[in-house]
Design a protein around this motif. Sequence first.
Motif, short mmCIF file in Angstrom:
data_model
loop_
_atom_site.label_atom_id
_atom_site.label_comp_id
_atom_site.label_asym_id
_atom_site.label_seq_id
_atom_site.Cartn_x
_atom_site.Cartn_y
_atom_site.Cartn_z
N VAL A 136 69.86 78.02 43.06
CA VAL A 136 69.98 76.59 43.39
C VAL A 136 68.63 76.05 43.88
N ALA A 137 67.90 76.85 44.68
CA ALA A 137 66.58 76.42 45.17
C ALA A 137 65.62 76.16 44.02
N LEU A 138 65.62 77.04 43.02
CA LEU A 138 64.72 76.86 41.87
C LEU A 138 65.10 75.63 41.06
N VAL A 139 66.40 75.40 40.88
CA VAL A 139 66.86 74.21 40.13
C VAL A 139 66.48 72.94 40.89
N VAL A 140 66.69 72.94 42.21
CA VAL A 140 66.34 71.77 43.03
C VAL A 140 64.83 71.50 42.96
N SER A 141 64.03 72.57 43.03
CA SER A 141 62.57 72.40 42.94
C SER A 141 62.17 71.81 41.59
N TYR A 142 62.83 72.26 40.52
CA TYR A 142 62.53 71.74 39.18
C TYR A 142 62.81 70.24 39.11
N VAL A 143 63.91 69.81 39.72
CA VAL A 143 64.26 68.38 39.72
C VAL A 143 63.28 67.59 40.59
N LEU A 144 62.99 68.12 41.79
CA LEU A 144 62.13 67.40 42.73
C LEU A 144 60.69 67.28 42.23
N LYS A 145 60.24 68.21 41.38
CA LYS A 145 58.84 68.14 40.93
C LYS A 145 58.60 66.87 40.10
N PHE A 146 59.68 66.30 39.52
CA PHE A 146 59.54 65.05 38.77
C PHE A 146 59.68 63.83 39.69
N ILE A 147 60.28 64.03 40.86
CA ILE A 147 60.51 62.92 41.79
C ILE A 147 59.33 62.76 42.75
N ILE A 148 58.83 63.88 43.28
CA ILE A 148 57.69 63.83 44.21
C ILE A 148 56.41 63.63 43.41
N ARG A 149 55.80 62.49 43.56
CA ARG A 149 54.65 62.13 42.74
C ARG A 149 53.34 62.40 43.48
N LEU A 150 52.96 63.66 43.49
CA LEU A 150 51.65 64.06 44.03
C LEU A 150 50.96 64.88 42.95
N THR A 151 49.71 64.54 42.67
CA THR A 151 48.98 65.30 41.65
C THR A 151 47.77 65.96 42.29
N GLU A 152 47.72 67.26 42.16
CA GLU A 152 46.63 68.03 42.75
C GLU A 152 46.55 69.35 42.00
N LYS A 153 45.35 69.76 41.62
CA LYS A 153 45.20 71.01 40.87
C LYS A 153 45.55 72.20 41.74
N SER A 154 46.23 73.18 41.13
CA SER A 154 46.72 74.32 41.90
C SER A 154 46.09 75.62 41.41
N PHE A 155 45.79 76.51 42.36
CA PHE A 155 45.28 77.84 42.04
C PHE A 155 46.13 78.87 42.77
N PHE A 156 46.27 80.04 42.15
CA PHE A 156 46.99 81.13 42.82
C PHE A 156 46.06 82.35 42.87
N ILE A 157 45.50 82.58 44.05
CA ILE A 157 44.62 83.73 44.26
C ILE A 157 45.26 84.60 45.33
N LEU A 158 45.51 85.85 45.00
CA LEU A 158 46.22 86.75 45.91
C LEU A 158 45.57 88.11 45.90
N GLU A 159 45.31 88.63 47.08
CA GLU A 159 44.79 89.99 47.19
C GLU A 159 45.97 90.95 47.32
N LEU A 160 46.04 91.93 46.41
CA LEU A 160 47.11 92.91 46.46
C LEU A 160 46.68 94.08 47.34
N PRO A 161 47.35 94.30 48.47
CA PRO A 161 46.99 95.43 49.33
C PRO A 161 47.35 96.74 48.66
N ILE A 162 46.74 97.82 49.13
CA ILE A 162 47.06 99.13 48.56
C ILE A 162 48.45 99.56 49.04
N TYR A 163 49.07 100.45 48.26
CA TYR A 163 50.35 101.00 48.67
C TYR A 163 50.14 102.02 49.78
N ARG A 164 50.97 101.92 50.81
CA ARG A 164 50.87 102.86 51.92
C ARG A 164 52.27 103.22 52.40
N ALA A 165 52.37 104.35 53.07
CA ALA A 165 53.65 104.72 53.69
C ALA A 165 53.95 103.73 54.81
#
Length: 713
Positions: free
Chosen positions: A475-504
């Motif tokens: 339901v959250a994903l469906v609501v977000s899909y609907v709201l993305k057309f209603i909330i009118r903000l335009t800004e370029k998006s980037f996704f940069i993520l550092e993946l930590p090493i696996y540890r115990a």
Amino acid sequence: MSARNIHIALVGNPNSGKTSLFNALTGLNQKVGNFPGVTVDKKTGVTALESGVSATIIDLPGTYSLYPRRADEWVAYRVMMGVDEEVEHDMVLLVADASNLKRNLLFCSQIIDLKVPVVVALTMMDLARKKGIEIDVPGLERELGVPVILVNPRKNKGLSQLKKTLAQTAGKDHTGVQYQAPSRDFIPNREMAPEAIEGVQQLFPKLSDYASVHYLINHENFPLPQSRQEEIEALEVANKFNPTKTQATEIMQRYTRIKHIMQKNVVEPDPLQKKLFTEKLDNILLHRIWGYLILLGTLFLLFQSIFWLAQYPMDGIEWLFTQLGSWLNNVLPEAWWSDLLVNGLVAGISGIAVFIPQIMILFGLITILEDTGYMARISFLSDKLMRKVGLNGKSVMPMISGFACAVPAIMSTRNIENKKERLLTIMITPLMSCSARLPVYTILISLVVPNKYYLGFLSVQGLVMMSMYLLGIVVALVVSYVLKFIIRLTEKSFFILELPIYRAPRWKNVGITMVEKARIFMMDAGRVIIVISLILWFLSSYGPSKAMHQVDAKYAVMQAQYKNDSARLEEVKHAYNAEKLQHSFAGIIGRGIEPAIKPLGFDWKIGIALVTSFAAREVFVGTMATLYSVGESDDDSSLRQKMAAARREDGSKVYTVATGFSLMVFYVLAMQCMSTLAVVKRETRTWKWPIVQLVYMTGLAYLFSFVVYHLWK
């Protein structure tokens, strides 16, 4: 000499082992609040360095450099620059990752040039050796001009040497504590803007050359008098100070020096070496098919474990409180205060305590996922799906945090730079099933879902629990899909993520988190539940005097009539308690709500629970405990047994499969948390979005519950 307390700022890059070191040094001696003016976690803890010297450690948000972009980075920056009016520090403990030394040394060199006393804690040396990296620690120490101590917080190695060094850096004498700042600059900062720096230092004589550069760049963000702001601005204009050019020059000079240090003191491996275990494991866990199947399997095991592991301690706690209530009824005299104690206070506490095992297990398992490094992979895997509904991978972490509590989860959205994605994440995060909903799901599932296992290990109750969580996500994903057309903000998006090493996983850290979350649940949620339980006891025990007198008179005659027939007398007492509850203040409120909620399969008692749940969702269980304790004469049965036996006026069961599922779906989707609405208002700085949230979530909850009830009915 009297004991002294040193204030130490703990800083470092994200994923450098900073949190591990903080937990290793402070243990359970921690406090969590917010930094002044912003909703960013402020973690402080106390540790003993040596005889007569203790330290208050302030764990600052992770940051890669002294050029902040996000809200949490600005918090760390202001503290480091000494312009945070409420958070002060005497020295800095900087955590650096030995396996990523080049990147970590940039931030380290900037802190050194602020001319504050610094001790460097070098972590992850074991991983560096696995990568084939060898570091000359004494040589590194000479180059940096500050103490460098090897530590392994997971194994408590190097901590005693670190504490000793911290105490020495904060040298003691008869006048108190004197702090030893680095003696030389990492790079020639003054050469970047000599006249402008000198002008700033005339205004602020204690500033280092490098701190003066930051005053020229960011003074508008510092709490300075308007006259000082204008004087610094005049210096910039007079000396043609260019912030962008100065920053670029500084970074280039730092990396040139860092390269020289690395060549002299670090032996790095052949780039063609074998892939590390982490990289091999990522080939499987981040696979475009297997990765998602493994993710679903992990979530499935998580929810199966919550039921499987918690069953016995929950049964034990429930039995203990049932016995306690029975014993108190037998030893206490019949009086209003004994009724208040048993049916108000004890019933309220039992409604909290019985769910502690599940709360602890949920947070323990989530901590294990974070500790092992898998939680970051969940963000990575989810980015593609998130983008289709207007979010990005960074939205996943607040959403996962929402499984614990929506309030800190919404605060953590400040890590999302894109304004539209941040707002969308805030709007849907409350749909994640937080730990406050867990007690509601648990008791309803136990009432309407059989405790069966398929193939010997697949719990039907666990599958239903998982479906509630998945419903919130979908339901959250469906609501977000609907709201993305209603909330009118335009800004370029980037996704940069550092993946930590696996540890115990750090089992000590898991244990600390479990104990801390149980304490918070008992203290924070518990206080609200007990207060509401006591108020409900009063509302349920008393009502308009005329109506209550009529009920008393009616049943006094019947009790006298059947005083020699114990079986009929018990029936009369049961009917008396039920009718008295209906004519109480709580009964009047519930009857007023009932017409609106009857189409969902709910009775007036459930209606009261829906209202009280706005204080905190978990209050549902406390409300039921109080209402059924006041309304039933048999106090030797558990709450689950009382709810299972509950009947409507026509004799039909209250908690059928249709009602149970309808009520669970309502709790999945409804916005029943005043704290969440308050924090959304604080984060968005308007009441518009909390009101939109309240309306759309309540509407969805009503619609879905109506459909579910009539389908199952």
